[in-house]
Design an enzyme around this catalytic site. Structure first.
Site, PDB file in Angstrom:
ATOM      1  N   ALA A 327      88.906 -42.505  77.694  1.00 27.23           N
ATOM      2  CA  ALA A 327      87.521 -42.355  77.261  1.00 27.23           C
ATOM      3  C   ALA A 327      87.263 -43.260  76.070  1.00 27.23           C
ATOM      4  O   ALA A 327      88.185 -43.630  75.343  1.00 27.23           O
ATOM      5  CB  ALA A 327      87.226 -40.895  76.899  1.00 27.23           C
ATOM      6  N   GLU A 329      84.246 -43.834  72.860  1.00 28.42           N
ATOM      7  CA  GLU A 329      83.162 -43.140  72.163  1.00 28.42           C
ATOM      8  C   GLU A 329      81.951 -44.011  71.891  1.00 28.42           C
ATOM      9  O   GLU A 329      81.313 -43.895  70.828  1.00 28.42           O
ATOM     10  CB  GLU A 329      83.694 -42.589  70.831  1.00 28.42           C
ATOM     11  CG  GLU A 329      84.060 -43.634  69.763  1.00 28.42           C
ATOM     12  CD  GLU A 329      85.476 -44.144  69.840  1.00 28.42           C
ATOM     13  OE1 GLU A 329      85.950 -44.747  68.866  1.00 28.42           O
ATOM     14  OE2 GLU A 329      86.128 -43.943  70.893  1.00 28.42           O
ATOM     15  N   ASN A 330      81.560 -44.887  72.788  1.00 29.72           N
ATOM     16  CA  ASN A 330      80.400 -45.740  72.551  1.00 29.72           C
ATOM     17  C   ASN A 330      79.188 -44.889  72.173  1.00 29.72           C
ATOM     18  O   ASN A 330      78.860 -43.935  72.874  1.00 29.72           O
ATOM     19  CB  ASN A 330      80.096 -46.563  73.791  1.00 29.72           C
ATOM     20  CG  ASN A 330      81.282 -47.425  74.196  1.00 29.72           C
ATOM     21  OD1 ASN A 330      81.841 -48.156  73.393  1.00 29.72           O
ATOM     22  ND2 ASN A 330      81.685 -47.315  75.448  1.00 29.72           N
ATOM     23  N   GLU A 354      85.391 -37.236  72.035  1.00 28.79           N
ATOM     24  CA  GLU A 354      84.371 -38.285  71.898  1.00 28.79           C
ATOM     25  C   GLU A 354      83.133 -37.766  71.176  1.00 28.79           C
ATOM     26  O   GLU A 354      82.490 -38.504  70.423  1.00 28.79           O
ATOM     27  CB  GLU A 354      84.002 -38.838  73.276  1.00 28.79           C
ATOM     28  CG  GLU A 354      85.174 -39.333  74.113  1.00 28.79           C
ATOM     29  CD  GLU A 354      86.159 -40.183  73.337  1.00 28.79           C
ATOM     30  OE1 GLU A 354      85.734 -41.080  72.575  1.00 28.79           O
ATOM     31  OE2 GLU A 354      87.367 -39.948  73.473  1.00 28.79           O
ATOM     32  N   HIS A 357      83.789 -38.053  67.583  1.00 26.13           N
ATOM     33  CA  HIS A 357      83.668 -39.432  67.097  1.00 26.13           C
ATOM     34  C   HIS A 357      82.243 -39.772  66.665  1.00 26.13           C
ATOM     35  O   HIS A 357      82.052 -40.740  65.918  1.00 26.13           O
ATOM     36  CB  HIS A 357      84.114 -40.407  68.179  1.00 26.13           C
ATOM     37  CG  HIS A 357      85.563 -40.771  68.112  1.00 26.13           C
ATOM     38  ND1 HIS A 357      86.188 -41.198  66.960  1.00 26.13           N
ATOM     39  CD2 HIS A 357      86.528 -40.772  69.077  1.00 26.13           C
ATOM     40  CE1 HIS A 357      87.458 -41.464  67.203  1.00 26.13           C
ATOM     41  NE2 HIS A 357      87.700 -41.195  68.480  1.00 26.13           N
TER      42      HIS A 357
END
Length: 723
Positions: A327, A329-330, A354, A357
Site C-alpha cells: 500500500a 499513502e498518496n 495508510e 499516514h
C-alpha cells in the site's frame, strides 16, 4: 498553510504584497542531486498525455520558483535517464489571462509522419506576462537511480523574484511509471498505468526536487485514451468532457514522491460520507463490501486522537497484482494492492496504517530518508492507537506481537550490529534510499514512540502531544530533533527529570545504536490470543510426536484470527527444516484446512512445505504460483525453492507462468532462478518481456534489505511493508 503560487495574484494589483520572512532552506538530502536549498518552490503545474501503446508519457512541467539569493547561476533538478528533455524555457512572471504557459507540442524532434496532438492548455493564469525565452540545459549522471538536470538561468535574476521554468519532456520505461497491458489486469479489458514515487522514483515521472524536505502545491491536466478513468492524489478533480481531459489540483504542499497517478478501467463506489473505493468492475463489489462504513469509523477514531483530517476526501484505489508494494499513502487517494482483499485482517491493518499516514508522513514528513522512522514509526504507533480504539487492546497486541516477531527474525538474520537497524541510518552517496525500507523503520521506530508515550504515564496525554505536534508542523518536513524538542517542551516536567539522558535509554542511543529496540511494549493484554499460539507451537516442537498430534487435534485453528495462524506458521518456519515425520503430521492435521484460507496463510504453509522438501504437497505450491501475479506472493516461494533441492521444480513452474507476470517481476524471478546456474542453463524470458524493463526493475522499490541479493535468507514475507 499552502503556499500561494504566483499565478494566483489578483489581476491589476499595483504593488507586491509585503514579503513574508524568509523560510529556512530545506535539509540537505544526499539522495537528491538538486539545488533545492537555493530556491523556494511555490507551485508546480503538470500537463501530461498518456500513451499506453508506446508505454510513454509526454509532459510539460511548469515550476514556479523564487531564488533565495541573487543571481543563481543554474537550477539543478533531479531527473532520470528514462526522461528525454526536449526544451527548457524561462518566464519572469505568470502568463497573461487566457494564455497557456508556452503551449508546446509533444512531437519528438525531427520529422514525424503522424505527430501527436499538442497537450491541452493549462488553467488560465491572470497577470502580466513577459514572453518565454529558451534556456540551455544539460543532463549528467548522478547515481544508478537518477540523473541531474542543470538548467542555466538568466544572470540578472533577483532574490525572491517569482519566475517560471517550463520543461517539455517525454518519459519512457520509467521506474516510477508502471504500464500494464490488458492481460495483466483482472478484467483484461483495457490498459492500465500507475505511478509509484516512493522513495526516489518520481524523478523519472517529472523533473523535480526529489527530496521529502521540499513541499509544494501542484495542479495537473491529463489527457488519456478514451474510456480510461484517470485519478491523481489531489484534493480537487474534474473531468472536462468537451476537452477530453482531467484536471487536478492539490491545495496543500506535498513532497514530490506523493504526486501519484493511476489510469485504467476503474469504477467508483461510495463507502462513507467522504470516502469511496475505485476498482476494476469485477473487484468493486468485494472491495465495497469489505470496507463500507469501516473507513469512516477509522477516520473518526484518528480525528479524536490527532485532530482534524486535513485532506478532504479519503479514497482508496485497488491496483492490479503488479503493484510492487502492499500500500502507498498518496494523499486523498491511497493505493492498495488488490491481492490483499482476501485477507481481511491484513486489509484492515494496511488501510488503517495508510489512514495514520494522513497525519504522520503526509502532513508532517521526514525531511530526509535517513530518518524515515519519523513517518513510519509514528504512523505505526498511530495505527495501533486507532485499532485499540476500534477493535480493542487484545487485537492490537496480537498484531504487534506478530510484527515484533518478524523484527527479531530479521535481527537474527542480519546480526545486531547491522547499520540498517539504526533509526538514524547513514545514507551513503549513491545508495538507493528504498533499501532503508525495512521493519526497523516501522517496528523499532514504533517502540521508541511507544517508549515516549510511556514516559508521559498516560496514552491520552501523549495523544494530546501528538495533536499539538501535527498542528505545529503540518505541511512541513522535520528532523528527529524537532520531534524530541517538541516533546520535552510539551512536557517540561520530563525535561527537568532529564528523561532524554536516562542510562541505557538515552534518546541519542535510541536513534543511533544498532540492534533491537532498547525497550518493547507490554503486550500482556493480548495474551488471550497469543497464549494459544505459543501452546500449540510448543506441542509440535517439545512433545513426543504422537502426543503432539493427539493434543493438537483438540485445538481448532479454523476459529483463530488470521494473525494467530500466521504467527503459528511463522514460528514453524523459523524452526524449519523440521523432522520429516513432524512435517508429515502437520500436513495431515492442517494442509487441507490451510489450503482453504487466505493467501497470507497459504503462502506461509507452502513455505514450510518447500523448506522441508515435502513433496506430497508440492502440487499445492504449483497451484498457488499458477494463480498469483503479485511480488509478495511469488518471490518468497521462488527464493525458498531456489535455496533447496527444488530449483528444477521452480524453473518448470516459472516457464509455465511467466507470461502472466509483469515484466519487472519476471526479471526479478529470473535473477533468483539464475543464482548458481551456468550461462547455458539460465532461465530465459519471453521476447519483449523483462529485458526491456531491466532498468525499471532495478529502480523499483527495494523489497530486500540493504544490498541483499535475490535468494538471500531474508524472506519477502518479513518485508511485506505498507509504505
Amino acid at each position: 498553510m499552502a503556499a500561494q503560487c504566483c499565478c494566483r495574484k489578483a489581476p491589476g494589483a499595483e504593488a507586491a504584497p509585503a514579503r513574508p520572512p524568509p523560510e529556512p532552506p530545506p535539509a540537505l538530502d544526499v539522495a537528491s542531486a538538486s539545488s533545492a536549498q537555493l530556491f523556494r518552490l511555490r507551485h508546480l503545474q503538470l500537463g501530461l498525455e498518456l500513451r499506453p501503446e508506446a508505454r510513454e508519457l509526454a509532459g510539460c512541467l511548469v515550476l514556479e520558483l523564487c531564488a533565495r539569493r541573487p543571481a543563481p547561476r543554474a537550477l539543478v533538478l533531479d531527473a532520470h535517464p528514462a526522461l528525454r528533455l526536449h526544451s527548457a524555457a524561462f518566464r519572469r512572471a505568470p502568463a497573461a489571462a487566457g494564455e497557456p504557459p508556452c503551449a508546446f507540442a509533444f512531437a519528438a524532434p525531427g520529422p514525424s509522419p503522424a505527430p501527436p496532438p499538442p497537450l491541452p492548455a493549462f488553467p488560465e493564469a491572470p497577470g502580466a506576462e513577459p514572453a518565454c525565452c529558451p534556456l540551455a540545459f544539460r543532463v549528467d549522471p548522478f547515481t544508478d537511480y537518477g540523473s541531474s538536470l542543470t538548467v542555466t538561468l538568466p544572470p540578472e535574476l533577483q532574490a525572491h523574484q517569482p519566475f517560471q521554468v517550463i520543461l517539455r519532456y517525454t518519459s519512457t520505461d520509467a521506474p516510477a511509471i508502471w504500464w500494464l497491458g490488458p492481460e495483466l489486469t483482472y478484467g483484461s479489458a483495457k490498459p492500465f498505468v500507475f505511478t509509484q514515487g516512493h522513495s526516489v522514483c518520481n524523478r523519472s515521472f517529472f523533473p523535480c526536487f526529489d527530496t521529502p524536505a521540499v513541499k509544494c502545491t501542484y495542479s495537473a491536466v491529463v489527457k488519456a485514451p478514451s474510456g480510461v478513468q484517470v485519478l491523481m492524489s489531489a484534493t480537487q478533480s474534474t473531468y472536462v468532457e468537451e476537452e477530453g481531459v482531467y484536471r487536478f489540483h492539490m491545495e496543500h504542499p506535498v513532497p514530490a514522491y506523493l504526486v501519484a497517478l493511476v489510469a485504467g478501467d476503474l469504477q467508483p463506489a461510495d463507502i462513507g460520507p467522504r470516502s469511496r473505493v475505485w476498482a476494476e468492475p469485477c473487484l468493486l463489489p468485494t472491495a465495497t463490501s469489505k470496507l463500507s462504513g469501516a473507513v469512516e469509523q477509522w477516520l473518526s477514531a484518528a480525528e479524536r486522537l490527532y485532530g482534524p483530517y486535513l485532506w478532504g476526501r479519503y479514497d482508496i484505489v485497488f491496483l492490479p497484482p503488479s503493484f510492487p508494494i502492499v500500500a502507498m499513502e498518496n494523499p486523498c487517494l491511497t493505493f492498495i494492492i488488490s491481492s490483499i482483499l482476501e485477507s481481511d485482517e491484513f486489509l484492515i491493518i494496511d488501510v488503517i496504517h495508510e489512514v495514520a499516514h494522513s497525519w504522520f508522513g503526509n502532513a508532517v514528513t521526514n525531511a530526509t530518508w535517513e530518518e524515515m522512522w519519523l513517518s513510519e514509526g509514528l504512523a505505526t504507533y498511530a495505527q495501533r492507537r486507532i485499532t485499540t480504539e476500534t477493535y480493542g487492546a487484545a487485537f492490537t497486541c496480537l498484531e504487534t506481537a506478530f510484527r515484533l516477531d518478524a523484527l527479531h527474525r530479521q535481527m537474527k538474520l542480519l546480526g545486531e550490529d547491522s547499520p540498517v537497524s539504526k533509526l538514524q541510518v547513514k545514507l551513503e552517496p549513491g545508495v538507493n534510499p528504498s533499501h532503508l525500507m525495512n521493519l526497523f523503520t516501522y517496528e523499532k521506530g514504533y517502540c521508541f514512540v511507544y517508549y515516549l508515550s510511556q514516559l508521559c504515564g498516560d496514552a491520552q496525554r501523549f495523544d494530546g502531544f501528538l495533536r499539538a505536534y501535527v498542528e505545529k508542523y503540518k505541511f512541513a518536513s522535520v528532523v528527529a530533533q524537532d520531534l524530541l524538542d517538541s516533546f520535552l517542551t510539551f512536557f517540561p516536567e520530563l525535561k527537568e527529570q532529564s528523561v532524554d539522558c536516562r542510562a541505557g535509554l538515552e534518546f541519542e542511543r535510541w536513534l543511533n545504536a544498532t540492534g533491537p529496540p532498547l525497550a518493547e511494549p507490554d503486550l500482556s493484554q493480548g495474551s488471550s490470543l497469543t497464549r494459544p499460539v505459543e501452546a500449540l507451537f510448543q506441542l509440535w516442537t517439545a512433545e513426543p510426536l504422537d502426543q503432539a498430534a493427539a493434543s493438537a487435534s483438540t485445538i481448532d485453528i479454523s476459529k483463530w484470527r488470521t494473525f494467530q495462524t500466521a504467527l503459528f506458521l511463522d514460528r514453524l518456519l523459523d524452526g524449519s527444516p523440521l523432522p520429516q515425520e513432524v512435517v508429515m503430521s502437520l500436513s495431515k492435521c492442517y494442509s487441507s484446512l490451510l489450503d482453504s484460507m487466505n493467501a497470507e496463510i497459504r503462502i506461509r504453509w507452502l513455505q514450510i512445505v518447500v523448506r522441508n522438501d515435502y513433496y506430497p504437497d508440492l502440487h499445492r505450491v504449483r497451484r498457488f504460483l499458477e494463480s498469483q501475479m503479485s511480488r509478495m506472493y511469488t518471490i518468497p516461494l521462488y527464493e525458498d525453492l531456489c535455496t533447496g533441492a527444488l530449483k528444477s521444480f521452480a524453473l518448470e513452474v516459472f516457464y509455465q507462468t511467466q507470461g502472466r507476470l509483469h515484466p519487472n517481476l519476471r526479471r526479478t524471478i529470473q535473477q533468483i532462478l539464475s543464482q548458481g546456474l551456468g550461462p547455458s542453463t539460465e532461465p530465459s524470458v519471453e521476447p519483449g518481456g523483462a529485458g526491456a524493463d531491466s532498468e525499471a526493475d532495478a529502480d523499483a522499490p527495494a523489497l530486500l534489505l540493504g544490498d541483499e541479493a535475490p535468494g538471500s535468507a531474508i524472506s519477502l514475507r518479513d518485508v511485506n511493508v505498507s509504505a
